[in-house]
Design a protein around this motif. Structure first.
Motif, PDB file in Angstrom:
ATOM      1  N   TYR A 111       0.854  -1.187   0.000  1.00 51.18           N
ATOM      2  CA  TYR A 111       0.000   0.000   0.000  1.00 51.18           C
ATOM      3  C   TYR A 111       0.887   1.233   0.000  1.00 51.18           C
ATOM      4  CZ  TYR A 111       1.053   0.110   5.013  1.00 51.18           C
ATOM      5  OH  TYR A 111       1.693   0.147   6.229  1.00 51.18           O
ATOM      6  N   ALA A 112       0.286   2.370  -0.320  1.00 49.54           N
ATOM      7  CA  ALA A 112       1.010   3.636  -0.321  1.00 49.54           C
ATOM      8  C   ALA A 112       0.052   4.738   0.098  1.00 49.54           C
ATOM      9  CB  ALA A 112       1.585   3.933  -1.700  1.00 49.54           C
ATOM     10  N   VAL A 113       0.588   5.767   0.738  1.00 49.17           N
ATOM     11  CA  VAL A 113      -0.187   6.972   1.043  1.00 49.17           C
ATOM     12  C   VAL A 113       0.623   8.148   0.528  1.00 49.17           C
ATOM     13  CG1 VAL A 113       0.786   7.069   3.381  1.00 49.17           C
ATOM     14  CG2 VAL A 113      -1.279   8.359   2.840  1.00 49.17           C
ATOM     15  N   SER A 114      -0.047   9.009  -0.246  1.00 46.27           N
ATOM     16  CA  SER A 114       0.611  10.152  -0.857  1.00 46.27           C
ATOM     17  C   SER A 114      -0.196  11.406  -0.559  1.00 46.27           C
ATOM     18  CB  SER A 114       0.740   9.942  -2.373  1.00 46.27           C
ATOM     19  OG  SER A 114       1.445  11.008  -2.974  1.00 46.27           O
ATOM     20  N   TYR A 115       0.481  12.522  -0.318  1.00 48.69           N
ATOM     21  CA  TYR A 115      -0.221  13.765   0.006  1.00 48.69           C
ATOM     22  C   TYR A 115       0.702  14.941  -0.270  1.00 48.69           C
ATOM     23  CZ  TYR A 115       2.592  13.270   4.252  1.00 48.69           C
ATOM     24  OH  TYR A 115       3.628  13.105   5.137  1.00 48.69           O
ATOM     25  N   GLN A 116       0.071  16.086  -0.533  1.00 53.75           N
ATOM     26  CA  GLN A 116       0.823  17.330  -0.567  1.00 53.75           C
ATOM     27  C   GLN A 116       0.726  17.971   0.803  1.00 53.75           C
ATOM     28  OE1 GLN A 116       0.552  19.997  -3.981  1.00 53.75           O
ATOM     29  NE2 GLN A 116      -0.645  18.429  -5.060  1.00 53.75           N
ATOM     30  N   TYR A 213       5.559   4.248   0.765  1.00 56.19           N
ATOM     31  CA  TYR A 213       5.180   2.999   0.111  1.00 56.19           C
ATOM     32  C   TYR A 213       5.669   1.829   0.941  1.00 56.19           C
ATOM     33  CZ  TYR A 213       5.504  -0.950  -3.138  1.00 56.19           C
ATOM     34  OH  TYR A 213       5.412  -2.186  -3.713  1.00 56.19           O
ATOM     35  N   ASP A 214       4.762   0.921   1.277  1.00 54.92           N
ATOM     36  CA  ASP A 214       5.076  -0.305   2.019  1.00 54.92           C
ATOM     37  C   ASP A 214       4.807  -1.473   1.091  1.00 54.92           C
ATOM     38  OD1 ASP A 214       5.090  -2.567   3.682  1.00 54.92           O
ATOM     39  OD2 ASP A 214       4.287  -1.476   5.389  1.00 54.92           O
TER      40      ASP A 214
END
Length: 776
Positions: A111-116, A213-214
């Motif tokens: 899974y991944a978490v992306s943010y500005q 990212y994991d």
């Protein structure tokens, strides 16, 4: 731990069967080159929020953001939508937290978490991965924004790995860790990592895109604007004694809830972008089944936009479930009368009658996926209870209309039954379990169906809750990656050895492993070299499971892309019937006798355990084949005795017997004033196995040792057990054998099914011995 002083194992079954024929084929997929953009493009979006559709100056707690996230504000904490050139953003001040709602990421899930993000100051803007909130002894939940109680000012509460902007040039990477010496047993190890050359960064008060990212297999990577800045490698699963995450809250029906200890990866190493090790932690609290969360502790102007969560699995929480069919199917959102028993679950469906109901899952193209996981548990109130086999039946279907009177294993008119599962046998389960300790079944999908998908419940039990459906994407298919043969290992249990040629693997594929699925449970097995082959052994087959198929798939990586073989289904029965007829009809009489006796033993186990007695594993034997089995009962004797007496032994043998339910295991009970320095030596012929305190199960006023170091052909072998402290003998010598148990029980038991089982077991044991002798 036990160690072999002399190693000798006899693999009884030497012949192999070549695996050929048709099999389910995976669709070809695309891999990635390893860049962040390629990684994200190959994943599904679970949640995405840019806030542009919300009105400026609106509190975040009143927006659609809450469909996917839980927002926690504490004290003076605020979260407000604001507007600027280029779109909206949300600004957090003081104390707050965000938690991805309902979604846990388990092992082997990427899974991944992306943010500005733009942070008005350099502290306390945290992104957590592989975390959970932790309930400690004082009964207070440590939230993501809380101090951890160490008194060292080392970070926030909870668990997991977290990342934060530290100043213009640096990021902080931190690992939560267990420490029993401090008040709440949670501490933090942290390291500063240079994200840019000194004076070259602009991380404070400027928007950057941050992505974590994991890969689900032991590595977390942290990127800024697409460039790798840090990574964490994690592994080694454990639990901690004081981490009492109570999964059911106290109520009238459960005044003293039992805690369930969360599982954590205990080892972690933090690296910078160049691969230099910066931090090592050996008591980490990195959740095996963890959440994604943000935490803010006394921040000023922590701003976010374009928060996106990606996953390589399609996770569907039950928050949008609706009822189809007859009966009472509840969508429980905010229903505190039920939620109080499931504190970590916001939404779930609750099946409450005798079946024939379905919940909508959504419009899904199933051709993209190879298996589906259903997370469920017994949601009824009260004490632990036993569910009968087949009481819980789930199916994915193409319609919500079901005939409740039909056998759920049989196709119904107009219903495309995409996959089906039934509770394989009786089991005792505890009510009020948490999401992470619930039952998760994983079912194969072999379909190109695309359209509305429903989860149908067709059981005859009330109080079943389902919280999440997860679809797993197919790997790319390789036409060369395959199993080439199979054989059996007949030891104290029964194993299938799936084999592939070394020429298929060597210099072609890396990271090769096999994935097995049986009864909705998955097992990952690495291969071992054996001559010109690699062998992948599946050893979770109890004797009464001989008719049940295991699905086996081979995986390997080539040029950074993971490939899968075509899955095959195989069983003990498939092997035995194939070896006594057809292309292998000329196998030796001793070999055929052993296989027929093995099938008869399996059938006796089915009868003894009352497992699918309508389909006994020996029922397809022809009269000629059945005549190959042993007709007469063997003449048995017992070697049981306690000899070599010493005066006042510190260790005394109190009982010895067998466990027959799953595999043949010898159970030896004894008393001892202390197990410190105690070694028990079990000798079988020239083979000596040593057991130490780590191997002893402690019970009421005694200890138990489980001995399973024997093969099917060694059931008459005498095993001696002697206890030592150093070189000094501290017990008498206990002598026993499998045959000794059979002899005593057959002559004294009134249980006809148990007597029949033991006779079948000993016939099989003697037949295995005769077959081994025939090879000499």
């Amino acid at each position: 731990m036990k160690s072999k002083v002399v190693l000798y194992r006899l693999i009884c079954l030497l012949l192999v069967i070549v695996l050929t024929g048709s099999a389910t084929v995976f669709a070809t997929g695309s891999g990635n080159s390893g860049s962040l953009s390629d990684i994200l493009s190959g994943m599904d979006v679970l949640a995405a929020s840019d806030f542009d559709s919300e009105a400026a100056d609106t509190p975040l707690t009143g927006t659609s953001f809450l469909d996917d996230w839980s927002v926690i504000l504490a004290g003076s904490g605020t979260a407000v939508i604001k507007s600027e050139t280029g779109g909206n953003y949300v600004q957090f001040d003081k104390y707050s937290a965000l938690e991805l709602k309902d979604i846990y990421f388990g092992p082997n899930e990427a899974y991944a978490v992306s943010y500005q993000g733009k942070f008005g100051e350099k502290k306390h803007n945290y992104l957590f991965v592989r975390g959970t909130q932790v309930l400690k002894r004082n009964g207070t939940v440590m939230n993501w924004y809380e101090a951890d109680g160490s008194g060292a000012g080392s970070g926030v509460g909870g668990s997991g790995i977290y990342f934060r902007v530290y100043d213009n040039d640096k990021i902080q990477v931190s690992v939560k860790k267990y420490d029993s010496s401090i008040s709440r047993h949670v501490d933090t190890s942290a390291v500063l990592i240079d994200a840019y050359a000194e004076g070259k960064g602009t991380l404070v008060s400027t928007y950057h895109t941050y992505t974590c990212y994991d890969n689900g297999k032991g590595t977390v990577q942290f990127y800024i604007d697409g460039e790798l800045k840090a990574s964490v490698e994690y592994g080694n699963i454990t639990t901690y004694p004081d981490d009492a995450y109570e999964t059911s809250q106290q109520d009238d029906n459960n005044p003293n809830p039992d805690p369930i200890h969360a599982q954590y990866y205990k080892d972690a190493v933090v690296y910078d972008a160049g691969g230099t090790s910066k931090l090592t932690v050996t008591n980490a609290l990195i959740a095996v089944n963890g959440r994604v969360a943000f935490g803010h502790r006394n921040v000023t102007a922590a701003c976010y936009k374009d928060i996106t969560v990606y996953s390589d699995t399609l996770k569907i929480p039950m928050r949008n479930a609706q009822k189809y069919g007859a009966g009472n199917l509840s969508k429980l959102t905010g229903n505190e009368s039920k939620k109080r028993c499931f504190p970590s679950i916001d939404t779930f469906v609750y099946f409450r009658n005798t079946g024939g109901m379905a919940a909508t899952i959504g419009n899904i193209d199933l051709s993209e996926y190879d298996r589906v996981a259903i997370t469920w548990w017994d949601a009824s109130y009260g004490n632990p209870r036993t569910l009968a086999a087949g009481t819980v039946n789930f199916a994915l279907t193409s319609t919500g209309t079901l005939d409740t009177t039909a056998d759920p294993r049989v196709e119904q008119a107009g219903v495309n039954k995409l996959t089906y599962w039934s509770l394989p046998e009786s089991k005792t389960i505890t009510a009020k379990e948490d999401f992470r300790s619930a039952e998760t079944i994983i079912l194969p999908l072999d379909t190109s169906y695309s359209g509305n998908v429903y989860l149908a419940y067709m059981g005859n039990h009330t109080g079943i809750a389902v919280s999440q459906i997860t679809f797993y994407k197919k790997a790319a298919q390789s036409s060369t990656l395959r199993f080439t043969a199979a054989s059996l290992s007949l030891e104290n249990d029964i194993s299938i050895n799936f084999k592939t040629s070394s020429s298929i693997i060597d210099n072609v594929f890396d990271n090769v492993y096999a994935r097995f699925n049986m009864h909705g449970k998955e097992y990952i097995v690495e291969g071992r070299p054996s001559g010109d082959k690699y062998v992948f052994t599946f050893d979770h087959i109890a004797p009464h499971y001989m008719n049940d198929a295991v699905t086996a798939t081979l995986f390997g990586t080539q040029n950074g892309v993971e490939y899968a073989s075509a899955p095959i289904e195989y069983s003990i029965a498939s092997y035995c019937y194939g070896m006594i007829d057809g292309a292998y009809a000329n196998n030796s009489p001793e070999f055929k006798t052993m296989l027929v006796d093995l099938l008869n033993y399996g059938a006796a186990c089915q009868t003894y355990t009352n497992y699918h007695t309508d389909n006994l594993v020996n029922s397809d034997l022809t009269p000629a084949q059945a005549n190959c089995g042993t007709a007469t009962d063997p003449v048995l004797s017992s070697v049981y005795g306690i000899g070599n007496t010493i005066a006042d032994p510190d260790v005394e043998w109190t009982a010895v017997g067998l466990i027959l339910r799953n595999s043949v295991v010898m159970r030896v009970k004894f008393t001892a004033a202390s197990t410190e320095g105690l070694v028990i030596k079990a000798q079988k012929g020239n083979v000596i196995t040593e057991y130490t305190a780590d191997d002893f199960a402690e019970g009421d006023n005694c200890y138990t040792l489980y001995f399973e170091e024997f093969d099917a052909s060694e059931m008459s072998e005498a095993i001696t057990f002697t206890a030592y402290v150093g070189a000094q003998q501290v017990s008498n010598v206990l002598t026993y054998s499998v045959e000794s148990y059979a002899y005593e029980t057959i002559n004294n038991s009134s249980d006809a099914n148990l007597v029949a089982l033991l006779k079948a077991l000993m016939k099989y044991g003697y037949a295995a011995q005769n077959y081994v002798d025939s090879l000499q």
